[in-house]
Design a protein around this motif. Structure first.
Motif, PDB file in Angstrom:
ATOM      1  N   VAL A 130       0.859  -1.185   0.000  1.00 45.67           N
ATOM      2  CA  VAL A 130       0.000   0.000   0.000  1.00 45.67           C
ATOM      3  C   VAL A 130       0.896   1.236   0.000  1.00 45.67           C
ATOM      4  CG1 VAL A 130      -1.685   1.319   1.321  1.00 45.67           C
ATOM      5  CG2 VAL A 130      -1.912  -1.165   1.137  1.00 45.67           C
ATOM      6  N   ARG A 131       0.790   2.040  -1.073  1.00 46.79           N
ATOM      7  CA  ARG A 131       1.661   3.213  -1.233  1.00 46.79           C
ATOM      8  C   ARG A 131       0.829   4.454  -1.525  1.00 46.79           C
ATOM      9  NH1 ARG A 131       4.317   0.056   0.839  1.00 46.79           N
ATOM     10  NH2 ARG A 131       6.430  -0.681   0.395  1.00 46.79           N
ATOM     11  N   ASN A 132      -0.202   4.589  -0.746  1.00 45.17           N
ATOM     12  CA  ASN A 132      -1.094   5.746  -0.878  1.00 45.17           C
ATOM     13  C   ASN A 132      -1.426   6.176   0.549  1.00 45.17           C
ATOM     14  OD1 ASN A 132      -4.141   6.517  -0.614  1.00 45.17           O
ATOM     15  ND2 ASN A 132      -3.611   7.129  -2.693  1.00 45.17           N
ATOM     16  N   TYR A 133      -1.303   7.481   0.829  1.00 46.18           N
ATOM     17  CA  TYR A 133      -1.401   7.932   2.215  1.00 46.18           C
ATOM     18  C   TYR A 133      -2.779   7.700   2.821  1.00 46.18           C
ATOM     19  CZ  TYR A 133       3.211  10.004   1.724  1.00 46.18           C
ATOM     20  OH  TYR A 133       4.549  10.180   1.526  1.00 46.18           O
ATOM     21  N   GLN A 134      -3.798   7.940   2.026  1.00 47.02           N
ATOM     22  CA  GLN A 134      -5.141   7.760   2.565  1.00 47.02           C
ATOM     23  C   GLN A 134      -5.410   6.290   2.876  1.00 47.02           C
ATOM     24  OE1 GLN A 134      -8.137   9.503   0.075  1.00 47.02           O
ATOM     25  NE2 GLN A 134      -9.734   9.300   1.636  1.00 47.02           N
ATOM     26  N   ALA A 135      -4.983   5.426   1.978  1.00 49.39           N
ATOM     27  CA  ALA A 135      -5.149   3.985   2.201  1.00 49.39           C
ATOM     28  C   ALA A 135      -4.316   3.544   3.411  1.00 49.39           C
ATOM     29  CB  ALA A 135      -4.740   3.207   0.954  1.00 49.39           C
ATOM     30  N   ARG A 136      -3.116   4.080   3.517  1.00 47.21           N
ATOM     31  CA  ARG A 136      -2.267   3.739   4.657  1.00 47.21           C
ATOM     32  C   ARG A 136      -2.930   4.140   5.977  1.00 47.21           C
ATOM     33  NH1 ARG A 136       2.352   7.617   6.299  1.00 47.21           N
ATOM     34  NH2 ARG A 136       0.437   8.673   6.949  1.00 47.21           N
ATOM     35  N   ASN A 137      -3.542   5.313   5.991  1.00 48.10           N
ATOM     36  CA  ASN A 137      -4.182   5.756   7.231  1.00 48.10           C
ATOM     37  C   ASN A 137      -5.340   4.840   7.610  1.00 48.10           C
ATOM     38  OD1 ASN A 137      -2.338   7.824   7.380  1.00 48.10           O
ATOM     39  ND2 ASN A 137      -3.715   9.338   6.450  1.00 48.10           N
ATOM     40  N   PHE A 138      -6.032   4.328   6.619  1.00 48.72           N
ATOM     41  CA  PHE A 138      -7.072   3.336   6.925  1.00 48.72           C
ATOM     42  C   PHE A 138      -6.454   2.064   7.475  1.00 48.72           C
ATOM     43  CE2 PHE A 138      -9.893   5.483   3.558  1.00 48.72           C
ATOM     44  CZ  PHE A 138     -10.619   6.167   4.518  1.00 48.72           C
ATOM     45  N   LEU A 139      -5.336   1.629   6.902  1.00 54.52           N
ATOM     46  CA  LEU A 139      -4.644   0.443   7.437  1.00 54.52           C
ATOM     47  C   LEU A 139      -4.305   0.644   8.908  1.00 54.52           C
ATOM     48  CD1 LEU A 139      -1.931  -0.809   4.887  1.00 54.52           C
ATOM     49  CD2 LEU A 139      -4.065  -1.935   5.509  1.00 54.52           C
ATOM     50  N   ARG A 140      -3.834   1.842   9.223  1.00 53.01           N
ATOM     51  CA  ARG A 140      -3.416   2.128  10.601  1.00 53.01           C
ATOM     52  C   ARG A 140      -4.583   2.151  11.566  1.00 53.01           C
ATOM     53  NH1 ARG A 140       1.349   6.777   9.812  1.00 53.01           N
ATOM     54  NH2 ARG A 140       2.921   5.279   9.082  1.00 53.01           N
ATOM     55  N   ALA A 141      -5.775   2.360  11.035  1.00 52.15           N
ATOM     56  CA  ALA A 141      -6.965   2.415  11.890  1.00 52.15           C
ATOM     57  C   ALA A 141      -7.566   1.033  12.127  1.00 52.15           C
ATOM     58  CB  ALA A 141      -8.015   3.332  11.266  1.00 52.15           C
ATOM     59  N   MET A 142      -7.052   0.025  11.452  1.00 47.43           N
ATOM     60  CA  MET A 142      -7.615  -1.323  11.593  1.00 47.43           C
ATOM     61  C   MET A 142      -7.288  -1.902  12.962  1.00 47.43           C
ATOM     62  SD  MET A 142      -6.947  -3.186   7.950  1.00 47.43           S
ATOM     63  CE  MET A 142      -7.804  -2.683   6.465  1.00 47.43           C
ATOM     64  N   LYS A 143      -8.264  -2.601  13.516  1.00 48.16           N
ATOM     65  CA  LYS A 143      -8.081  -3.252  14.810  1.00 48.16           C
ATOM     66  C   LYS A 143      -8.203  -4.755  14.658  1.00 48.16           C
ATOM     67  CE  LYS A 143      -7.693   0.571  17.134  1.00 48.16           C
ATOM     68  NZ  LYS A 143      -6.345   0.945  17.640  1.00 48.16           N
TER      69      LYS A 143
END
Length: 158
Positions: free
Chosen positions: A29-42
């Motif tokens: 994943v090399r897109n900031y918005q997508a990355r931020n969603f990844l970081r929000a995953m629990k």
DNA sequence: GCCAACGTTGGC
DNA sequence: GCCAACGTTGGC
């Protein structure tokens, strides 16, 4: 619990590959918005796995988050196609999560089908030019897609 | 293969 | 900080 949709090109890595592997780290994943969603995953969040670039494109299966985000190891590997020279060990740019297969949908749900369902009008995958590789879903959207795929009323899962 | 819809880059 | 040019994604 939250719900997500991730895209993959099945030629590169398919839902069947995830079933074979049981668990994988979701890299590239090399897109900031997508990355931020990844970081929000629990841990325990449920994830629809979408096949793009396939005939037809659509949702192939269900996974869940086994391990929350951590730095994507491929960003530090100069030989890897996802290598990013801007990324530093002490301040990584990109993350992954570990996803575990939770079961194929009995029936593949094509993009054409998704577009026909009024309840799914707001799904990000159907908007924004369909470009984000990780998007959040409403619980209702998740359930509708599962039902379309013959996994109903709610996936018994795990 | 085409093209629309984006995100990113870089000159100013 | 603006914005034109460019690259990428992904359906068709």
């Amino acid at each position: 619990m939250r719900y997500w949709l991730v895209k993959t090109e099945p030629r590169c890595y398919s839902f069947a590959d995830l079933q074979r592997d049981k668990v994988t780290f979701w890299d590239g994943v090399r897109n900031y918005q997508a990355r931020n969603f990844l970081r929000a995953m629990k841990r325990g969040d449920k994830v629809l796995v979408y096949h793009s670039g396939s005939k037809p494109p659509g949702v192939a299966g269900i996974a869940f988050v086994q391990q929350e985000s951590y730095p994507d190891p491929t960003q530090f590997d100069p030989g890897h196609e996802h290598y990013d020279p801007r990324s530093k060990q002490e301040n990584p740019l990109w993350d992954v999560v570990d996803l575990a297969a939770n079961g194929a949908l009995p029936e593949f749900v094509s993009l054409t089908q998704l577009k026909k369902v009024p309840e799914l009008e707001k799904m990000l995958i159907l908007r924004r030019g369909n470009r984000l590789s990780v998007t959040p879903l409403e619980e209702g959207e998740f359930r509708v897609v599962c039902a379309l795929g013959g996994s109903s009323p709610s996936p018994k899962a795990l």
